[in-house]
Design a protein around this motif. Structure first.
Motif, PDB file in Angstrom:
ATOM      1  N   GLU A 171      -4.284  -9.545   2.525  1.00 15.89           N
ATOM      2  CA  GLU A 171      -3.790  -9.715   3.896  1.00 15.89           C
ATOM      3  C   GLU A 171      -2.903  -8.560   4.329  1.00 15.89           C
ATOM      4  OE1 GLU A 171      -3.668 -14.613   4.054  1.00 15.89           O
ATOM      5  OE2 GLU A 171      -1.892 -13.491   3.398  1.00 15.89           O
ATOM      6  N   GLN A 172      -2.078  -8.040   3.405  1.00 16.65           N
ATOM      7  CA  GLN A 172      -1.114  -7.006   3.761  1.00 16.65           C
ATOM      8  C   GLN A 172      -1.714  -5.599   3.756  1.00 16.65           C
ATOM      9  OE1 GLN A 172       2.150  -7.562   4.832  1.00 16.65           O
ATOM     10  NE2 GLN A 172       1.294  -9.634   4.908  1.00 16.65           N
ATOM     11  N   ALA A 173      -2.660  -5.351   2.869  1.00 15.07           N
ATOM     12  CA  ALA A 173      -3.206  -3.990   2.733  1.00 15.07           C
ATOM     13  C   ALA A 173      -4.715  -4.058   2.518  1.00 15.07           C
ATOM     14  CB  ALA A 173      -2.512  -3.262   1.589  1.00 15.07           C
ATOM     15  N   PRO A 174      -5.474  -4.571   3.494  1.00 15.32           N
ATOM     16  CA  PRO A 174      -6.914  -4.775   3.286  1.00 15.32           C
ATOM     17  C   PRO A 174      -7.676  -3.499   2.949  1.00 15.32           C
ATOM     18  CG  PRO A 174      -6.321  -5.024   5.612  1.00 15.32           C
ATOM     19  CD  PRO A 174      -5.043  -5.001   4.836  1.00 15.32           C
ATOM     20  N   PHE A 207      -2.898 -12.181  -5.064  1.00 14.65           N
ATOM     21  CA  PHE A 207      -4.065 -11.388  -4.696  1.00 14.65           C
ATOM     22  C   PHE A 207      -4.380 -11.554  -3.202  1.00 14.65           C
ATOM     23  CE2 PHE A 207      -5.974 -11.793  -9.239  1.00 14.65           C
ATOM     24  CZ  PHE A 207      -5.134 -10.797  -9.684  1.00 14.65           C
ATOM     25  N   VAL A 208      -4.329 -12.781  -2.723  1.00 17.66           N
ATOM     26  CA  VAL A 208      -4.601 -13.040  -1.316  1.00 17.66           C
ATOM     27  C   VAL A 208      -3.582 -12.321  -0.437  1.00 17.66           C
ATOM     28  CG1 VAL A 208      -4.635 -14.838   0.465  1.00 17.66           C
ATOM     29  CG2 VAL A 208      -5.818 -15.208  -1.710  1.00 17.66           C
ATOM     30  N   GLY A 224       0.825  -1.206   0.000  1.00 25.89           N
ATOM     31  CA  GLY A 224       0.000   0.000   0.000  1.00 25.89           C
ATOM     32  C   GLY A 224       0.856   1.252   0.000  1.00 25.89           C
ATOM     33  N   PRO A 225       0.333   2.398   0.454  1.00 28.75           N
ATOM     34  CA  PRO A 225      -0.946   2.560   1.138  1.00 28.75           C
ATOM     35  C   PRO A 225      -2.154   2.633   0.206  1.00 28.75           C
ATOM     36  CG  PRO A 225       0.153   4.672   1.006  1.00 28.75           C
ATOM     37  CD  PRO A 225       1.106   3.661   0.435  1.00 28.75           C
ATOM     38  N   ARG A 226      -1.930   2.888  -1.091  1.00 31.54           N
ATOM     39  CA  ARG A 226      -3.049   2.952  -2.038  1.00 31.54           C
ATOM     40  C   ARG A 226      -3.148   1.641  -2.792  1.00 31.54           C
ATOM     41  NH1 ARG A 226      -1.138   7.978  -5.363  1.00 31.54           N
ATOM     42  NH2 ARG A 226       0.724   6.675  -5.260  1.00 31.54           N
ATOM     43  N   ARG A 227      -4.240   1.442  -3.516  1.00 35.20           N
ATOM     44  CA  ARG A 227      -4.401   0.189  -4.238  1.00 35.20           C
ATOM     45  C   ARG A 227      -3.270   0.022  -5.248  1.00 35.20           C
ATOM     46  NH1 ARG A 227     -10.145   0.444  -7.261  1.00 35.20           N
ATOM     47  NH2 ARG A 227      -9.219  -1.118  -8.619  1.00 35.20           N
ATOM     48  N   PHE A 228      -2.944  -1.226  -5.523  1.00 35.69           N
ATOM     49  CA  PHE A 228      -1.720  -1.496  -6.279  1.00 35.69           C
ATOM     50  C   PHE A 228      -1.745  -0.901  -7.678  1.00 35.69           C
ATOM     51  CE2 PHE A 228      -4.248  -5.053  -7.851  1.00 35.69           C
ATOM     52  CZ  PHE A 228      -3.767  -5.278  -9.132  1.00 35.69           C
ATOM     53  N   GLU A 229      -2.919  -0.788  -8.293  1.00 41.58           N
ATOM     54  CA  GLU A 229      -2.988  -0.215  -9.635  1.00 41.58           C
ATOM     55  C   GLU A 229      -2.590   1.267  -9.635  1.00 41.58           C
ATOM     56  OE1 GLU A 229      -5.534  -1.725  -8.023  1.00 41.58           O
ATOM     57  OE2 GLU A 229      -6.902  -2.719  -9.427  1.00 41.58           O
ATOM     58  N   PHE A 264     -11.509 -11.858  -3.574  1.00 43.74           N
ATOM     59  CA  PHE A 264     -10.510 -12.812  -3.100  1.00 43.74           C
ATOM     60  C   PHE A 264     -10.421 -12.800  -1.582  1.00 43.74           C
ATOM     61  CE2 PHE A 264      -9.566 -12.405  -7.497  1.00 43.74           C
ATOM     62  CZ  PHE A 264      -9.051 -13.642  -7.870  1.00 43.74           C
ATOM     63  N   GLY A 265     -10.622 -11.643  -0.971  1.00 45.87           N
ATOM     64  CA  GLY A 265     -10.675 -11.591   0.481  1.00 45.87           C
ATOM     65  C   GLY A 265     -11.861 -12.364   1.030  1.00 45.87           C
ATOM     66  N   ASP A 266     -13.037 -12.164   0.426  1.00 48.21           N
ATOM     67  CA  ASP A 266     -14.232 -12.875   0.866  1.00 48.21           C
ATOM     68  C   ASP A 266     -14.074 -14.383   0.734  1.00 48.21           C
ATOM     69  OD1 ASP A 266     -15.605 -10.564   1.530  1.00 48.21           O
ATOM     70  OD2 ASP A 266     -16.565 -10.376  -0.434  1.00 48.21           O
ATOM     71  N   ARG A 267     -13.412 -14.825  -0.337  1.00 51.08           N
ATOM     72  CA  ARG A 267     -13.321 -16.260  -0.617  1.00 51.08           C
ATOM     73  C   ARG A 267     -12.196 -16.947   0.169  1.00 51.08           C
ATOM     74  NH1 ARG A 267     -14.622 -19.220  -5.290  1.00 51.08           N
ATOM     75  NH2 ARG A 267     -16.322 -17.709  -5.459  1.00 51.08           N
ATOM     76  N   PHE A 268     -11.057 -16.274   0.327  1.00 56.19           N
ATOM     77  CA  PHE A 268      -9.860 -16.977   0.791  1.00 56.19           C
ATOM     78  C   PHE A 268      -9.251 -16.487   2.105  1.00 56.19           C
ATOM     79  CE2 PHE A 268      -9.669 -17.445  -3.931  1.00 56.19           C
ATOM     80  CZ  PHE A 268      -9.778 -18.827  -3.989  1.00 56.19           C
ATOM     81  N   VAL A 269      -9.643 -15.316   2.601  1.00 57.24           N
ATOM     82  CA  VAL A 269      -8.985 -14.754   3.782  1.00 57.24           C
ATOM     83  C   VAL A 269      -9.917 -14.818   4.991  1.00 57.24           C
ATOM     84  CG1 VAL A 269      -7.848 -12.724   4.772  1.00 57.24           C
ATOM     85  CG2 VAL A 269      -7.599 -13.234   2.324  1.00 57.24           C
ATOM     86  N   PRO A 270      -9.590 -15.628   5.984  1.00 52.21           N
ATOM     87  CA  PRO A 270     -10.440 -15.730   7.178  1.00 52.21           C
ATOM     88  C   PRO A 270     -10.591 -14.375   7.875  1.00 52.21           C
ATOM     89  CG  PRO A 270      -8.815 -17.495   7.143  1.00 52.21           C
ATOM     90  CD  PRO A 270      -8.436 -16.543   6.052  1.00 52.21           C
TER      91      PRO A 270
END
Length: 212
Positions: free
Chosen positions: A174-177, A169-170, A76-81, A188-194
């Motif tokens: 995890e690093q910059a939610p 992506f996961v 981060g701090p901003r989205r990777f794109e 990907f957060g909804d599917r794979f990150v507890p």
């Protein structure tokens, strides 16, 4: 490798595009480097099939550099794109690009994963977005012949891209939610990150500091 790229691109690679190729190779793991090259080659072919007049240098550099921050070093701090778009714009300004062409590069990188916007922008941005989306999710894959797609993939193999990209992506989630709540990384957060919980736009509207 460079001869293969030139052959598939259909023209002799000029120094500016060669520098972008070298920068992408240095910034990206092999699977991701192959992805950005395939995306560019698919974008070129979409432009030819659809007879879209465009700046070939802008299209090449924008597409080749669209994922330079998609790696496990990103925090981060901003989205990777957006972080990547700033780096790509600085890169082309050093090459002497004017403000308009530099902005097209910025938009190409920043919007490559937002086809609902990118596909409706300037030709260079739209083609970049189209090439990227074709390689990642198969968008408009039937616009290019199966034989031609297969030739490009054989020359620049996918190298388990689905698995490797998902893992990356996961990691970003995890690093910059906070950078993932309003873009595709949320899925990907909804599917794979507890315990991942994206901020809701509904909550933001309801919590706005106004009386109505």
């Amino acid at each position: 490798m460079n001869d293969d790229i030139a052959e598939f691109a259909g023209f002799r690679i000029p120094p500016s595009i060669q520098r972008a190729i070298d920068h992408a190779r240095a910034s990206c793991p092999p699977y991701l480097f192959n992805h950005v090259v395939r995306s560019w080659l698919f974008a070129i072919r979409l432009g030819r099939v659809r007879k879209v007049h465009h700046d070939a240098e802008v299209l090449a550099i924008g597409t080749l550099l669209h994922d330079i921050t998609l790696n496990e070093r990103f925090s981060g701090p901003r989205r990777f794109e957006v972080e990547g778009a700033d780096l790509a714009r600085s890169f082309v300004r050093e090459l002497g690009f004017d403000d308009r062409r530099s902005q097209l590069i910025w938009d190409s990188v920043a919007l490559n994963s937002t086809p609902s916007i990118g596909l409706h922008k300037e030709p260079e941005v739209a083609l970049c977005t189209g090439g990227v989306c074709l390689d990642v999710v198969g968008l408009a894959a039937d616009a290019i012949s199966t034989a031609e797609r297969d030739m490009i993939v054989q020359a620049f193999p996918r190298l388990n891209m689905k698995r490797q990209m998902t893992r990356c992506f996961v990691h970003l989630v995890e690093q910059a939610p906070a950078t993932t709540h309003d873009n595709f990384l949320r899925d990907f957060g909804d599917r794979f990150v507890p315990d991942y919980r994206a901020q809701s736009s509904v909550d933001l509207v309801q919590a706005a500091p106004f009386d109505d």
